[in-house]
Design an enzyme around this catalytic site. Structure first.
Site: not given
Ligand code: AP5
Ligand code: MG
Length: 228
Positions: A13, A89, A128, A161, A172
């Site tokens: 994402k 989410r 990552r 992270r 997660r």
């Molecule tokens: P990346 O682009 O970082 O993936 P992502 O989907 O953004 O993964 P996240 O781990 O950030 O998602 P998440 O939803 O768990 O965490 P968030 O920060 O939102 O890609 C991942 C890896 O793959 C990277 O190394 C990248 O280079 C590689 N990659 C990407 N695309 C690729 C491809 N096509 N081919 C090869 N490699 C690729 O949330 C974190 C925490 O915050 C949550 O757990 C929660 O505690 C809190 N939080 C955030 N939002 C909310 C909400 N709305 N409500 C409640 N709590 C929330």
């Molecule tokens: Mg992310």
């Protein structure tokens, strides 16, 4: 274009939202990035959410909805558009967002779901690395920095992270199944969901996302690409 990106942790994402921002000037708003910044700065909010964010649990709906509303400026609602990565989410978050956007006469155009196999996701997440200063996302296998441990964009230090550790990652995944999967049905029933194969290279995924936006049966917005 007013967009939402949905998908498992590690589905890409943040990567695709960053590319949309660079190519089209559509600002990416990531609740995960905002919350991690608050934690790093040691703010009151950061202290409050640290256990949930680092342990892989979810932050309360109203709190995270307030953060997002604060970023949805008039310019983003009416001129540049925006993409939301990591929000909504839960179904209550999706309902809050819809109500807020309806009140501003600026409804969502598309919710894009990045479909990726779980084995691919685990490989991506263990490799990552993220820049502490500018948030640029790297991958030791598919997008390694030019100098180990250093961001190509700003020279900042790269880190792994907290919530990519095994226990937090498991939590997660469980939260995703229980809370976020139903959001797909929510958007499907409102005819704004596009499913995109997120398992290809970053270039392939980006091209699929562009196709999904452009093949919208009701063309609600025209994206204008920046000159390269
Ligand atoms: P990346 O682009 O970082 O993936 P992502 O989907 O953004 O993964 P996240 O781990 O950030 O998602 P998440 O939803 O768990 O965490 P968030 O920060 O939102 O890609 C991942 C890896 O793959 C990277 O190394 C990248 O280079 C590689 N990659 C990407 N695309 C690729 C491809 N096509 N081919 C090869 N490699 C690729 O949330 C974190 C925490 O915050 C949550 O757990 C929660 O505690 C809190 N939080 C955030 N939002 C909310 C909400 N709305 N409500 C409640 N709590 C929330
Ligand atoms: Mg992310």
């Amino acid at each position: 274009m007013r967009l939402v990106f949905l998908g498992y942790p590690g589905s890409g994402k943040g990567t695709v939202a960053g590319r949309i921002q660079k190519a089209y000037g559509v600002p990416a708003i990531s609740t995960g990035v905002i919350l991690r910044e608050e934690i790093a700065e040691g703010t009151e909010l950061g202290k409050q959410v640290k256990p949930q964010v680092e342990g892989g649990g979810l932050v309360p709906d109203e709190l995270v909805a307030r953060i997002v509303e604060g970023r949805l400026t008039e310019d983003r609602l009416r001129v540049s558009g925006f993409s939301l990565d990591g929000f909504p989410r839960t179904v209550p978050q999706a309902e809050l967002l819809d109500r807020y956007l309806a009140g501003k006469s600026a409804p969502l155009h598309r919710a894009i779901y990045l479909e990726v196999d779980k084995l691919i996701i685990l490989k991506r997440l263990t490799a990552r690395r993220t820049c502490r200063s500018c948030g640029e996302i790297y991958n030791l296998i598919t997008k390694a920095p030019l100098k180990p441990g250093m961001c190509d964009v700003c020279g900042g230090a790269l880190y792994q992270r907290e919530d990519d550790q095994e226990d937090a990652l498991r939590k997660r995944m469980r939260e995703y199944h229980a809370q976020t999967q139903p959001v797909l049905h929510y958007y499907q029933s409102r005819n704004v969901l596009s499913r995109v194969d997120g398992g290809g290279t970053p270039e392939e995924v980006f091209a699929e996302v562009e196709r999904a936006v452009e093949s919208d049966p009701i063309p609600r917005w025209k994206l204008t690409k920046f000159p390269r």
